[in-house]
Scaffold this active site. Structure first.
Site, PDB file in Angstrom:
ATOM      1  N   LYS A 160       1.028 -11.248   0.080  1.00 54.18           N
ATOM      2  CA  LYS A 160       0.621 -10.062   1.038  1.00 54.18           C
ATOM      3  C   LYS A 160       2.154  -9.382   1.619  1.00 54.18           C
ATOM      4  CE  LYS A 160      -0.787  -5.593   1.548  1.00 54.18           C
ATOM      5  NZ  LYS A 160      -0.170  -5.471   2.542  1.00 54.18           N
ATOM      6  N   GLU A 183       8.361  -4.094  -0.031  1.00 55.05           N
ATOM      7  CA  GLU A 183       8.358  -2.589  -0.233  1.00 55.05           C
ATOM      8  C   GLU A 183       9.493  -2.465   0.905  1.00 55.05           C
ATOM      9  OE1 GLU A 183       4.656  -1.230   2.755  1.00 55.05           O
ATOM     10  OE2 GLU A 183       3.865  -2.045   0.888  1.00 55.05           O
TER      11      GLU A 183
END
Length: 304
Positions: A172, A179
């Site tokens: 993550k 991102e």
């Protein structure tokens, strides 16, 4: 299956609702009275203390933490004395994977299972489902499978047991680093088009075109197109971009592992730069240009 959800903010409350819709009985706890009242309105039981939460759940208990990373240890301090062997704690927030390794070892001392679950989906997760990256022992993760299937976009996709404890939050962390880079690239591209005033580009229109068939289409582009439709000039939005830690951790790991990650690194630095209202760096650059080349300095008032 029954679950205790600790932390009923935007993510925790929405996840509780999606779990309940998926057939999981959820009891929630949050120190904030308003947060508890909100989930009660949505048909989810909420209690006023961790002790009451633990007492409300059948053994072996499953507790899902959706709290900021900075309060996970304090939450465990209060929670672990209340738990029994074979209970399980899931940390679904954005914790640093090394903290997850340490916390797993701490839980193991009490024979309490620990799972780190990287959770992506934001405010859209209730509607669209959550992407789940799960780290932990196979036997523990297997028993929690109904939870992950209920939260994911579908029972057969959008979630995976990616490795041992730490793997969920590590993946993550990298996800969020990527991102950062994607967001920076989109922002720079749209800024370039906005600056080319003589072509009178409609940025919302271009974004909409790119959404269909383009190599750069993505959910981030979908969200960008919606934002530009609602507010083409981005009026009322300050040029200040926060970061919540994952980008910093990603860059730190890249340095430690000798993996070049220039795009992610620069996207993080751009976020830091956005917070400088009166950048000393830029003023220093202007002063140096004046010293060596006699280049004019623009006064801070804005006039020439």
């Amino acid at each position: 299956m029954e679950l205790g959800m600790i932390g009923l903010g935007r993510m925790g409350a929405n996840m509780a609702q999606r779990l309940q819709r998926g057939g999981v009985t959820v009891t929630g706890f949050d120190p904030g009275e308003q947060a508890r009242a909100q989930v009660l309105e949505n048909g989810i039981a909420a209690v006023e203390s961790l002790q009451a939460l633990v007492q409300a759940l059948p053994a072996p208990r499953v507790l899902w933490l959706m709290v900021p990373s900075k309060v996970v240890d304090a939450t465990l301090d209060a929670l672990l004395p209340l738990l029994s062997p074979h209970d399980v704690v899931i940390d679904g927030g954005n914790s640093w994977y090394r903290d997850s390794l340490r916390r797993a070892a701490r839980c193991a001392e009490q024979q309490v299972g620990f799972v780190d679950c990287g959770t992506s989906g934001g405010v859209w997760g209730l509607q669209e489902g959550y992407c789940l990256m799960i780290g932990g022992e196979t036997a523990v993760v297997t028993q929690l499978t109904p939870l992950f299937k209920a939260l994911a976009p579908a029972a057969d996709r959008g979630w995976a047991h990616v490795g041992p404890v730490g793997a969920g939050h590590f993946s993550k962390m990298v996800h969020n680093g990527i991102e950062y880079g994607m967001m920076q690239a989109y922002a720079e591209g749209f800024a370039l088009m906005q600056k080319k005033a003589d072509l009178e580009l409609d940025l919302a229109q271009v974004a909409e075109v790119w959404r269909h068939g383009s190599v750069v289409r993505s959910w981030l582009l979908d969200l960008s197109a919606d934002a530009l439709k609602r507010n083409p000039g981005l009026a009322g939005i300050a040029p200040y971009v926060e970061d919540s830690g994952e980008g910093r951790w990603t860059v730190s790991e890249a340095i430690e592992l000798d993996v070049p990650a220039p795009v992610i690194t620069l996207s993080l630095l751009e976020r830091l730069r956005s917070r400088e209202d009166n950048s000393f760096t830029d003023r220093m650059l202007a002063a140096m240009r004046n010293e060596f080349g006699g280049h004019a300095i623009k006064p801070s008032g804005g006039s020439q």
